[in-house]
Design an enzyme around this catalytic site. Structure first.
Site, PDB file in Angstrom:
ATOM      1  N   ARG A 183      -1.520  -6.042  -8.306  1.00 24.26           N
ATOM      2  CA  ARG A 183      -0.415  -6.980  -8.076  1.00 24.26           C
ATOM      3  C   ARG A 183      -0.377  -8.112  -9.080  1.00 24.26           C
ATOM      4  NH1 ARG A 183      -2.323  -8.055  -2.065  1.00 24.26           N
ATOM      5  NH2 ARG A 183      -4.159  -8.174  -3.378  1.00 24.26           N
TER       6      ARG A 183
ATOM      7  N   LYS B  60     -17.803  -9.039   7.337  1.00 24.78           N
ATOM      8  CA  LYS B  60     -16.752  -9.725   8.077  1.00 24.78           C
ATOM      9  C   LYS B  60     -16.158  -8.822   9.172  1.00 24.78           C
ATOM     10  CE  LYS B  60     -13.398  -8.276   4.665  1.00 24.78           C
ATOM     11  NZ  LYS B  60     -12.323  -8.526   3.781  1.00 24.78           N
TER      12      LYS B  60
ATOM     13  N   SER C 242      -2.808  -8.084   2.724  1.00 26.25           N
ATOM     14  CA  SER C 242      -3.302  -7.964   4.102  1.00 26.25           C
ATOM     15  C   SER C 242      -3.811  -9.313   4.607  1.00 26.25           C
ATOM     16  CB  SER C 242      -4.427  -6.932   4.188  1.00 26.25           C
ATOM     17  OG  SER C 242      -3.926  -5.650   3.917  1.00 26.25           O
TER      18      SER C 242
ATOM     19  N   HIS D 135       0.845  -1.208   0.000  1.00 26.00           N
ATOM     20  CA  HIS D 135       0.000   0.000   0.000  1.00 26.00           C
ATOM     21  C   HIS D 135       0.876   1.251   0.000  1.00 26.00           C
ATOM     22  CE1 HIS D 135      -3.072  -2.691   2.229  1.00 26.00           C
ATOM     23  NE2 HIS D 135      -3.502  -2.542   0.995  1.00 26.00           N
TER      24      HIS D 135
END
Ligand code: PNS
Length: 166
Positions: free
Chosen positions: A93, A44, A131, A20
């Site tokens: 990515r 979540k 993450s 990030h």
């Protein structure tokens, strides 16, 4: 739209990591003003509460003069409109990221045609960091300090310390 070229960098940042940071630093060069927008997560349970995720994003981007951190919930385009953002900046990515990001970029552009999505390919030395893997390694007792900025490493270490004491 304001005269300053503003970009928003949205994400869950649970936690914010070196991948990030790579995107924040590059966005800060490309735009006059960058707003890191930390998303309230629905559904979540995040590892870190929203206020803590924002605090750590702030500590991570402290050295970047034209970058600020805010939080949001609801539709991203509503925040983009509120800040007069010229662009939504995201990191890319892999091809897996691409499929999802492409779909969101097209949706967001239909919803808010004045704001474009800019996808920056994450630099190779941090491309493998995510993450979700950091959370998994941390939960299983591993060392994540090589993947996150120092303030995040310290916060996670402190959390581990506290959970051991309970
Ligand atoms: O870090 P993440 O999980 O990749 O971030 C995803 C995020 C929060 C940027 C994305 O889910 C989002 O924009 N959520 C806000 C809700 C929204 O606008 N949904 C429609 C997207 S087309």
């Amino acid at each position: 739209m304001s005269e300053l070229r503003t970009a928003i960098c949205p994400g869950t940042f649970d936690p914010v990591h070196l991948g990030h940071l790579n995107i924040f630093e590059r966005a800060a060069v490309l735009f006059d003003r960058v707003i890191i927008l930390v998303a309230a997560v629905s559904g979540k349970e995040p590892l870190l509460p929203l206020s803590r995720r924002a605090e750590l994003a702030r500590a991570t981007a402290e050295h970047l003069e034209n970058v600020v951190v805010d939080t949001f919930e609801g539709l991203l385009v509503d925040s983009a409109r509120r800040f007069g953002a010229a662009a939504i900046v995201k990191g890319l990515r892999s091809i897996d990221d691409f499929q999802h990001e492409q779909q969101m970029a097209m949706m967001n552009r239909r919803l808010l045609p004045d704001t474009d999505t800019v996808l920056l390919v994450t630099s190779p030395h941090v491309q493998y960091i995510s993450s979700s893997l950091i959370r998994e390694i941390w939960v299983l007792g591993g060392d994540v300090s090589g993947f996150v900025p120092q303030p995040v490493a310290e916060a996670l270490e402190e959390m581990r310390h506290q959970s051991r004491q309970r």
